[in-house]
Design a protein around this motif. Sequence first.
Motif, PDB file in Angstrom:
ATOM      1  N   ALA A 166       0.879  -0.995  -0.354  1.00 17.43           N
ATOM      2  CA  ALA A 166      -0.358   0.131   0.201  1.00 17.43           C
ATOM      3  C   ALA A 166       1.475   1.111   0.033  1.00 17.43           C
ATOM      4  O   ALA A 166       0.831   2.449  -0.964  1.00 17.43           O
ATOM      5  N   ALA A 167       1.919   1.128   0.752  1.00 11.99           N
ATOM      6  CA  ALA A 167       3.043   2.235   0.826  1.00 11.99           C
ATOM      7  C   ALA A 167       3.142   2.626  -0.634  1.00 11.99           C
ATOM      8  O   ALA A 167       3.287   3.551  -1.010  1.00 11.99           O
ATOM      9  N   GLU A 168       4.276   1.720  -0.860  1.00  6.67           N
ATOM     10  CA  GLU A 168       4.733   1.349  -2.177  1.00  6.67           C
ATOM     11  C   GLU A 168       3.761   1.820  -3.722  1.00  6.67           C
ATOM     12  O   GLU A 168       4.614   3.136  -4.059  1.00  6.67           O
ATOM     13  N   ASN A 169       2.261   1.348  -3.558  1.00  3.22           N
ATOM     14  CA  ASN A 169       0.923   2.189  -4.441  1.00  3.22           C
ATOM     15  C   ASN A 169       0.745   4.104  -4.444  1.00  3.22           C
ATOM     16  O   ASN A 169       1.535   4.298  -5.094  1.00  3.22           O
ATOM     17  N   ALA A 170       0.551   4.459  -3.394  1.00  4.56           N
ATOM     18  CA  ALA A 170       1.217   5.815  -3.006  1.00  4.56           C
ATOM     19  C   ALA A 170       2.439   5.915  -2.843  1.00  4.56           C
ATOM     20  O   ALA A 170       1.770   7.731  -3.088  1.00  4.56           O
ATOM     21  N   VAL A 171       3.303   5.612  -3.021  1.00  5.50           N
ATOM     22  CA  VAL A 171       4.534   6.628  -3.466  1.00  5.50           C
ATOM     23  C   VAL A 171       4.758   6.531  -4.847  1.00  5.50           C
ATOM     24  O   VAL A 171       4.329   7.810  -5.629  1.00  5.50           O
ATOM     25  N   ALA A 172       4.122   5.570  -5.747  1.00  6.10           N
ATOM     26  CA  ALA A 172       4.229   5.362  -6.941  1.00  6.10           C
ATOM     27  C   ALA A 172       3.210   6.522  -7.229  1.00  6.10           C
ATOM     28  O   ALA A 172       3.709   7.209  -8.678  1.00  6.10           O
ATOM     29  N   LEU A 173       1.677   6.502  -6.887  1.00  4.58           N
ATOM     30  CA  LEU A 173       1.009   7.276  -7.330  1.00  4.58           C
ATOM     31  C   LEU A 173       1.809   8.594  -7.444  1.00  4.58           C
ATOM     32  O   LEU A 173       0.736   9.630  -8.480  1.00  4.58           O
ATOM     33  N   ALA A 174       1.737   9.628  -6.413  1.00  3.43           N
ATOM     34  CA  ALA A 174       2.072  10.708  -5.923  1.00  3.43           C
ATOM     35  C   ALA A 174       3.676  11.151  -6.871  1.00  3.43           C
ATOM     36  O   ALA A 174       3.099  12.415  -7.611  1.00  3.43           O
ATOM     37  N   ARG A 175       4.570  10.375  -6.797  1.00  6.16           N
ATOM     38  CA  ARG A 175       5.839  10.651  -7.694  1.00  6.16           C
ATOM     39  C   ARG A 175       5.101  10.466  -9.585  1.00  6.16           C
ATOM     40  O   ARG A 175       5.433  11.537 -10.047  1.00  6.16           O
ATOM     41  N   GLN A 176       3.496   9.822  -9.763  1.00  2.27           N
ATOM     42  CA  GLN A 176       3.529   9.790 -11.148  1.00  2.27           C
ATOM     43  C   GLN A 176       3.167  10.851 -11.637  1.00  2.27           C
ATOM     44  O   GLN A 176       2.788  11.989 -12.308  1.00  2.27           O
ATOM     45  N   ALA A 177       2.065  11.879 -10.583  1.00  4.64           N
ATOM     46  CA  ALA A 177       1.085  12.661 -10.184  1.00  4.64           C
ATOM     47  C   ALA A 177       1.276  14.236 -10.392  1.00  4.64           C
ATOM     48  O   ALA A 177       1.225  15.195 -10.022  1.00  4.64           O
ATOM     49  N   GLY A 178       2.672  13.613  -9.964  1.00  2.00           N
ATOM     50  CA  GLY A 178       3.498  15.353  -9.348  1.00  2.00           C
ATOM     51  C   GLY A 178       3.043  15.848  -8.202  1.00  2.00           C
ATOM     52  O   GLY A 178       2.733  16.853  -7.836  1.00  2.00           O
ATOM     53  N   CYS A 179       3.024  15.005  -6.984  1.00  2.00           N
ATOM     54  CA  CYS A 179       2.514  15.705  -5.744  1.00  2.00           C
ATOM     55  C   CYS A 179       4.002  15.632  -5.096  1.00  2.00           C
ATOM     56  O   CYS A 179       4.157  14.965  -5.257  1.00  2.00           O
ATOM     57  N   ARG A 180       3.478  16.950  -4.490  1.00  2.00           N
ATOM     58  CA  ARG A 180       4.274  17.346  -3.258  1.00  2.00           C
ATOM     59  C   ARG A 180       3.884  17.441  -2.207  1.00  2.00           C
ATOM     60  O   ARG A 180       4.537  17.100  -1.071  1.00  2.00           O
ATOM     61  N   TYR A 181       2.669  17.226  -1.887  1.00  2.37           N
ATOM     62  CA  TYR A 181       1.984  16.842  -0.254  1.00  2.37           C
ATOM     63  C   TYR A 181       1.012  16.301  -0.302  1.00  2.37           C
ATOM     64  O   TYR A 181       0.413  15.391  -1.712  1.00  2.37           O
ATOM     65  N   ALA A 182       0.758  15.354   0.792  1.00  2.00           N
ATOM     66  CA  ALA A 182       0.292  14.576   1.131  1.00  2.00           C
ATOM     67  C   ALA A 182      -0.737  14.903   2.241  1.00  2.00           C
ATOM     68  O   ALA A 182      -0.279  15.050   3.665  1.00  2.00           O
ATOM     69  N   LEU A 183      -2.161  14.776   2.318  1.00  2.00           N
ATOM     70  CA  LEU A 183      -3.064  15.092   3.638  1.00  2.00           C
ATOM     71  C   LEU A 183      -3.450  13.562   4.162  1.00  2.00           C
ATOM     72  O   LEU A 183      -4.507  13.049   3.281  1.00  2.00           O
ATOM     73  N   VAL A 209       4.527  16.032   4.177  1.00  2.00           N
ATOM     74  CA  VAL A 209       2.881  15.142   4.624  1.00  2.00           C
ATOM     75  C   VAL A 209       2.479  15.851   6.096  1.00  2.00           C
ATOM     76  O   VAL A 209       2.797  16.630   7.348  1.00  2.00           O
ATOM     77  N   PHE A 210       0.925  15.948   5.803  1.00  2.00           N
ATOM     78  CA  PHE A 210       0.331  16.822   7.131  1.00  2.00           C
ATOM     79  C   PHE A 210      -0.625  15.576   7.175  1.00  2.00           C
ATOM     80  O   PHE A 210      -1.982  14.814   6.462  1.00  2.00           O
ATOM     81  N   SER A 211      -1.225  15.665   8.750  1.00  2.00           N
ATOM     82  CA  SER A 211      -2.487  14.818   9.325  1.00  2.00           C
ATOM     83  C   SER A 211      -3.763  15.843   8.864  1.00  2.00           C
ATOM     84  O   SER A 211      -4.300  17.244   8.946  1.00  2.00           O
ATOM     85  N   ASP A 212      -5.016  15.167   8.604  1.00  2.00           N
ATOM     86  CA  ASP A 212      -6.148  16.066   8.749  1.00  2.00           C
ATOM     87  C   ASP A 212      -5.778  17.087   9.928  1.00  2.00           C
ATOM     88  O   ASP A 212      -6.991  18.686   9.334  1.00  2.00           O
ATOM     89  N   ARG A 213      -5.979  17.117  10.354  1.00  2.00           N
ATOM     90  CA  ARG A 213      -5.757  17.603  11.333  1.00  2.00           C
ATOM     91  C   ARG A 213      -4.564  19.270  11.510  1.00  2.00           C
ATOM     92  O   ARG A 213      -4.611  20.228  11.980  1.00  2.00           O
ATOM     93  N   GLU A 214      -4.007  19.376  10.376  1.00  2.00           N
ATOM     94  CA  GLU A 214      -2.874  20.300   9.927  1.00  2.00           C
ATOM     95  C   GLU A 214      -3.167  20.905   8.709  1.00  2.00           C
ATOM     96  O   GLU A 214      -2.511  21.886   8.519  1.00  2.00           O
ATOM     97  N   ILE A 215      -4.710  21.190   8.258  1.00  3.23           N
ATOM     98  CA  ILE A 215      -4.550  21.379   7.075  1.00  3.23           C
ATOM     99  C   ILE A 215      -4.500  23.221   7.333  1.00  3.23           C
ATOM    100  O   ILE A 215      -4.318  22.930   6.455  1.00  3.23           O
ATOM    101  N   GLU A 216      -4.719  23.405   8.552  1.00  2.00           N
ATOM    102  CA  GLU A 216      -4.139  25.251   8.115  1.00  2.00           C
ATOM    103  C   GLU A 216      -2.414  24.902   7.545  1.00  2.00           C
ATOM    104  O   GLU A 216      -2.303  26.147   7.101  1.00  2.00           O
ATOM    105  N   ARG A 217      -2.236  24.513   7.750  1.00  2.27           N
ATOM    106  CA  ARG A 217      -0.396  24.527   8.406  1.00  2.27           C
ATOM    107  C   ARG A 217      -0.070  24.392   6.953  1.00  2.27           C
ATOM    108  O   ARG A 217       0.477  24.779   6.099  1.00  2.27           O
ATOM    109  N   LEU A 218      -0.547  23.143   5.895  1.00  5.21           N
ATOM    110  CA  LEU A 218      -1.079  22.614   4.489  1.00  5.21           C
ATOM    111  C   LEU A 218      -1.120  23.745   3.349  1.00  5.21           C
ATOM    112  O   LEU A 218      -0.802  24.209   2.775  1.00  5.21           O
ATOM    113  N   ILE A 219      -2.372  25.203   4.101  1.00  9.83           N
ATOM    114  CA  ILE A 219      -2.557  25.733   3.140  1.00  9.83           C
ATOM    115  C   ILE A 219      -2.228  26.796   3.434  1.00  9.83           C
ATOM    116  O   ILE A 219      -1.791  27.120   1.994  1.00  9.83           O
ATOM    117  N   GLU A 220      -1.042  27.034   4.372  1.00  7.48           N
ATOM    118  CA  GLU A 220      -0.370  27.916   4.228  1.00  7.48           C
ATOM    119  C   GLU A 220       0.962  27.801   3.040  1.00  7.48           C
ATOM    120  O   GLU A 220       2.045  28.436   2.880  1.00  7.48           O
TER     121      GLU A 220
END
Length: 171
Positions: free
Chosen positions: A90-107, A147-158
């Motif tokens: 599952a972790a490997e799949n998430a990393v592969a998808l994040a890289r393929q999609a150009g994700c800089r962040y994870a929530l 990586v940001f938790s759901d309780r850190e959304i304000e930090r992610l926005i910033e």
Amino acid sequence: MQNRILVSACLMGHAVRYDGRAKPLLHPATDRWRAEGRLVTICPEMSAGMQVPRPPAEIAGAATGEEVLAGTARVVEITGGDVTEDFVQAAENAVALARQAGCRYALLIDGSPSCGSAFIYDGSFSGRRQAGNGVTAAALKAAGIEVFSDREIERLIERVAELESDAAAGA
């Protein structure tokens, strides 16, 4: 190019959690990011073929996702089943998808043995929390994704605004 965000599917209202439920994160920023096409949704466990619902799982022995990835800890279900390989896949799949999609962040949803980033459970199935990363959160961090938790959304926005401001100034 706007910065993309990998997001736990349960936070987007998908009923994919171990108990067959969602845990929607209702926030204007997620609505805006969805409309802008920034969000890349994944349930790491489902991407590895795990069923919904499924027995609750925790990282055994008060260990962390980093230890699971290093091969020194296991992820077990309350029934005693060892699902370590599924969580690593599952972790490997998430990393592969994040890289393929150009994700800089994870929530990611906190508390999960996969997605937890501020806390996870201690493996005793007693509800005791401990600081630490789940397996997917640890893998994403190791891959350089913030990586940001759901309780850190304000930090992610910033953080998103900060990086885009810096990019605009340098353009």
